[in-house]
Design an enzyme around this catalytic site. Sequence first.
Site, PDB file in Angstrom:
ATOM      1  N   ASP A   1       9.335   2.862   0.106  1.00 43.54           N
ATOM      2  CA  ASP A   1       8.261   3.512   0.854  1.00 43.54           C
ATOM      3  C   ASP A   1       8.449   3.121   2.319  1.00 43.54           C
ATOM      4  O   ASP A   1       8.069   2.027   2.736  1.00 43.54           O
ATOM      5  CB  ASP A   1       6.897   3.060   0.320  1.00 43.54           C
TER       6      ASP A   1
ATOM      7  N   TYR B   1       0.854  -1.194   0.000  1.00 47.80           N
ATOM      8  CA  TYR B   1       0.000   0.000   0.000  1.00 47.80           C
ATOM      9  C   TYR B   1       0.887   1.240   0.000  1.00 47.80           C
ATOM     10  O   TYR B   1       1.810   1.339   0.812  1.00 47.80           O
ATOM     11  CB  TYR B   1      -0.888  -0.011   1.241  1.00 47.80           C
TER      12      TYR B   1
ATOM     13  N   LYS C   1       4.148   8.970   9.295  1.00 49.10           N
ATOM     14  CA  LYS C   1       3.922   8.397  10.626  1.00 49.10           C
ATOM     15  C   LYS C   1       4.894   8.913  11.701  1.00 49.10           C
ATOM     16  O   LYS C   1       4.662   9.968  12.273  1.00 49.10           O
ATOM     17  CB  LYS C   1       3.948   6.869  10.535  1.00 49.10           C
TER      18      LYS C   1
HETATM   19  N1  PMP Z   1       2.734   3.971   2.531  1.00 47.33           N
HETATM   20  C1  PMP Z   1       2.749   3.056   3.505  1.00 47.33           C
HETATM   21  C2  PMP Z   1       3.794   1.987   3.495  1.00 47.33           C
HETATM   22  C3  PMP Z   1       1.775   3.081   4.509  1.00 47.33           C
HETATM   23  O1  PMP Z   1       1.792   2.158   5.470  1.00 47.33           O
HETATM   24  C4  PMP Z   1       0.798   4.104   4.482  1.00 47.33           C
HETATM   25  C5  PMP Z   1      -0.295   4.191   5.541  1.00 47.33           C
HETATM   26  N2  PMP Z   1      -0.531   3.099   6.298  1.00 47.33           N
HETATM   27  C6  PMP Z   1       0.836   5.038   3.451  1.00 47.33           C
HETATM   28  C7  PMP Z   1       1.817   4.959   2.496  1.00 47.33           C
HETATM   29  C8  PMP Z   1      -0.175   6.160   3.394  1.00 47.33           C
HETATM   30  O2  PMP Z   1       0.024   7.041   4.441  1.00 47.33           O
HETATM   31  P1  PMP Z   1      -1.175   7.979   4.978  1.00 47.33           P
HETATM   32  O3  PMP Z   1      -2.194   7.081   5.572  1.00 47.33           O
HETATM   33  O4  PMP Z   1      -0.488   8.876   5.965  1.00 47.33           O
HETATM   34  O5  PMP Z   1      -1.678   8.736   3.798  1.00 47.33           O
END
Ligand code: PMP
Length: 432
Positions: free
Chosen positions: A244, A149, A272
């Site tokens: 990511d 994701y 995060k």
């Molecule tokens: N990339 C990764 C690996 C994630 O875990 C997440 C959110 N869980 C995101 C992108 C998206 O981040 P956000 O929810 O802050 O938009």
Amino acid sequence: MISTSLNTTKSEEIFASAQQLMPGGVSSPVRAFKSVGGQPIVFDRVKGAYIWDVDGNQYIDYVGSWGPAICGHTHPDVIKALHETLEKGTSFGAPCALENVLAEMVIDAVPSIEMVRFVNSGTEACMAVLRLMRAFTGRDKVIKFEGCYHGHADMFLVKAGSGVATLGLPDSPGVPKSTTSNTLTAPYNDLEAVKALFAENPDQISGVILEPVVGNAGFIPPDAGFLEGLRVITQENGALLVCDEVMTGFRIAYGGAQEKFGITPDLTTLGKIIGGGLPVGAYGGRRDIMSMVAPAGPMYQAGTLSGNPLAMTAGIKTLELLQKPGTYEYLDQITKKLADGLLQIAKETGHDACGGQISGMFGLFFTAGPVHNYEDAKKSDLQKFSRFHRGMLERGIYLAPSQFEAGFTSLAHTEEDIDKTLAAAREVMSSL
Ligand code: PMP
């Protein structure tokens, strides 16, 4: 009703009205507890390793706001610093010295990052990095992995994990085919599939983006040689490698998964933890690539609240706390105790299970495994996971309400918290 042993009257009332006001009653899908078939808990406050709901029930929290709460919730140093910053204002929409401080900390921590741009979420960071990959290479296609994701931008909603996995949506209506036609997917940990995509699309692929340790299809670590292999393949094809690290940054190690596994991506996304619980995201990497970002270069990307003093402050304090010696050893120690304990209990109580942990990130699948990719993860017994989740909730343990999400510990979790959690797991697994 969530259970007979848990009084959740207020949660139910609040959620009932929330459903009239907001789609599904929530601001983000997984919170609705759909995949565990229950009614969500509505929370009131957090402190350290604990979270309290509106009915006054206390839980040991293994969600940690989905990762940011690595120092424990509402750490006094973070709160104090936030109060001080608050007095001076919440947003300038203009340069602020705190941005330099956090940027320097990020650049010092992650050697592959030479310059960084702050945004407001992980989604934003991934959207921007994708535009940058294309701008820099002049190529439109991107490879992502099934079950990974990268936020909810159109191009990434193809075989995405997290809430998309939870809800069983292969992708989403409203995402034009023309957009996703440039998104190529491969199974995680499958270098041959990646090589084949490069062979089929010569000089068209801008790069590969991945979660260096997957958290959004449940916890899936990279096989030995996978990350190194991707580095070689991308280099051979004039494409970029993008880690990511929205979830793994400052969690797997201070320098993220790239420090732990010794790889050097061209670009990295963060979120995060670097916002310490406030909305934040960032992308950064090689100076020559980042120099393309406006106003230094032609690739446009902007944000009203980007780099705001509150988010910067919470991030700075959180990273300062993480720099204390022993942080990652402690996270590893307690999380190993938890993950090993859960597996042992599953074995003793006769359940097929597999899982593991790295530092303060862990997972448990109800399948014999091994789980190397999303297809393997989907073999999990989801009904059993739902019953397990509910049983744990009734015993004061708050786990992520989906089989396809990793769990998180924090510096505030004690050995005693882990013991209590394992005792609860033994009770629940014995009756599953
Ligand atoms: N990339 C990764 C690996 C994630 O875990 C997440 C959110 N869980 C995101 C992108 C998206 O981040 P956000 O929810 O802050 O938009």
